[in-house]
Design an enzyme around this catalytic site. Structure first.
Site, short mmCIF file in Angstrom:
data_model
loop_
_atom_site.label_atom_id
_atom_site.label_comp_id
_atom_site.label_asym_id
_atom_site.label_seq_id
_atom_site.Cartn_x
_atom_site.Cartn_y
_atom_site.Cartn_z
N ASP A 29 -10.51 1.88 -3.99
CA ASP A 29 -10.61 0.51 -3.46
C ASP A 29 -12.07 0.07 -3.49
OD1 ASP A 29 -8.59 -1.30 -1.42
OD2 ASP A 29 -10.75 -1.73 -1.38
N ASN A 85 1.34 -3.55 1.99
CA ASN A 85 1.53 -4.84 2.63
C ASN A 85 2.41 -5.69 1.72
OD1 ASN A 85 -0.26 -4.17 4.77
ND2 ASN A 85 -2.00 -4.63 3.45
N GLN A 92 -1.06 -8.93 2.82
CA GLN A 92 -1.20 -8.76 1.38
C GLN A 92 -2.14 -9.83 0.82
OE1 GLN A 92 2.43 -8.91 -0.98
NE2 GLN A 92 1.40 -7.99 -2.74
N VAL A 94 -3.60 -9.23 -2.58
CA VAL A 94 -3.45 -9.16 -4.05
C VAL A 94 -1.97 -9.01 -4.35
CG1 VAL A 94 -4.04 -7.91 -6.15
CG2 VAL A 94 -5.74 -8.10 -4.31
N HIS A 98 0.90 -2.55 -4.48
CA HIS A 98 -0.05 -1.44 -4.39
C HIS A 98 0.18 -0.68 -3.10
CE1 HIS A 98 -1.89 -5.16 -2.85
NE2 HIS A 98 -2.51 -4.41 -1.95
N HIS A 100 -1.82 1.71 -0.48
CA HIS A 100 -3.13 2.18 -0.05
C HIS A 100 -2.98 3.63 0.39
CE1 HIS A 100 -5.00 -1.93 0.67
NE2 HIS A 100 -3.72 -2.26 0.72
P1 AMP Z 1 -4.03 -5.95 0.29
O1 AMP Z 1 -4.84 -6.71 1.31
O2 AMP Z 1 -3.03 -5.01 0.87
O3 AMP Z 1 -3.46 -6.89 -0.77
O4 AMP Z 1 -5.08 -5.01 -0.43
C1 AMP Z 1 -5.85 -5.42 -1.53
C2 AMP Z 1 -6.93 -4.40 -1.69
O5 AMP Z 1 -7.48 -4.54 -2.98
C3 AMP Z 1 -8.10 -4.54 -0.70
O6 AMP Z 1 -8.25 -3.33 0.03
C4 AMP Z 1 -9.30 -4.84 -1.59
O7 AMP Z 1 -10.48 -4.24 -1.12
C5 AMP Z 1 -8.85 -4.25 -2.91
N1 AMP Z 1 -9.45 -4.81 -4.10
C6 AMP Z 1 -9.58 -6.12 -4.44
N2 AMP Z 1 -10.14 -6.25 -5.65
C7 AMP Z 1 -10.37 -5.00 -6.11
C8 AMP Z 1 -10.94 -4.46 -7.31
N3 AMP Z 1 -11.39 -5.24 -8.29
N4 AMP Z 1 -11.02 -3.11 -7.44
C9 AMP Z 1 -10.59 -2.31 -6.44
N5 AMP Z 1 -10.03 -2.74 -5.29
C10 AMP Z 1 -9.94 -4.07 -5.13
#
Ligand code: AMP
Length: 112
Positions: A29, A85, A92, A94, A98, A100
């Site tokens: 991450d 999420n 969520q 992204v 995914h 974590h």
């Molecule tokens: P969520 O909030 O569950 O959608 O988690 C998205 C996660 O993606 C967060 O922990 C961010 O820090 C991570 N994230 C966003 N962009 C990137 C990236 N380019 N490379 C690695 N992690 C990322």
């Protein structure tokens, strides 16, 4: 707006890769919340768990086993957390599925 994880899968955005096979990619991450914070994603486009279907059963199981294997590699196999999420109100950010994988420090018992 482009989906950052879709772009990572396509190779258009770099990632700090931890694991890859034909179906799954895992990378560190970018803003780690714990000493170990790895994201495990399917290469297939699935928005979140709510978007997954019966045909994704094996893939979802394999993602969990990848999380377990990475936990062992990082030496946290006895204490780790896997979180996903599903939906904006659940945190969520992204919109590509995914998991974590978190560990390497004492994690709170609370979820939110
Ligand atoms: P969520 O909030 O569950 O959608 O988690 C998205 C996660 O993606 C967060 O922990 C961010 O820090 C991570 N994230 C966003 N962009 C990137 C990236 N380019 N490379 C690695 N992690 C990322």
């Amino acid at each position: 707006m482009k989906n950052v994880f879709e772009e990572i899968v396509k190779g258009n955005i770099p990632c700090d890769k931890v694991f890859e096979n034909e179906r799954i990619l895992a990378f560190n991450d970018i803003a780690p919340q714990a000493p170990v914070h790895v994201l495990i994603i399917p290469k297939k486009s699935i928005t979140n768990i709510a978007d997954a279907s019966e045909e994704d059963s094996a893939l979802l199981g394999e993602m969990l086993l990848v999380a377990k294997a990475i936990a062992k590699t990082r030496g946290i196999e006895d204490n780790f957390r896997v979180v996903t999420n599903s939906g904006p109100e659940a945190g969520q950010g992204v919109f590509h599925l995914h998991f974590h994988l978190l560990g390497g420090r004492s994690l709170s018992g609370r979820l939110g």
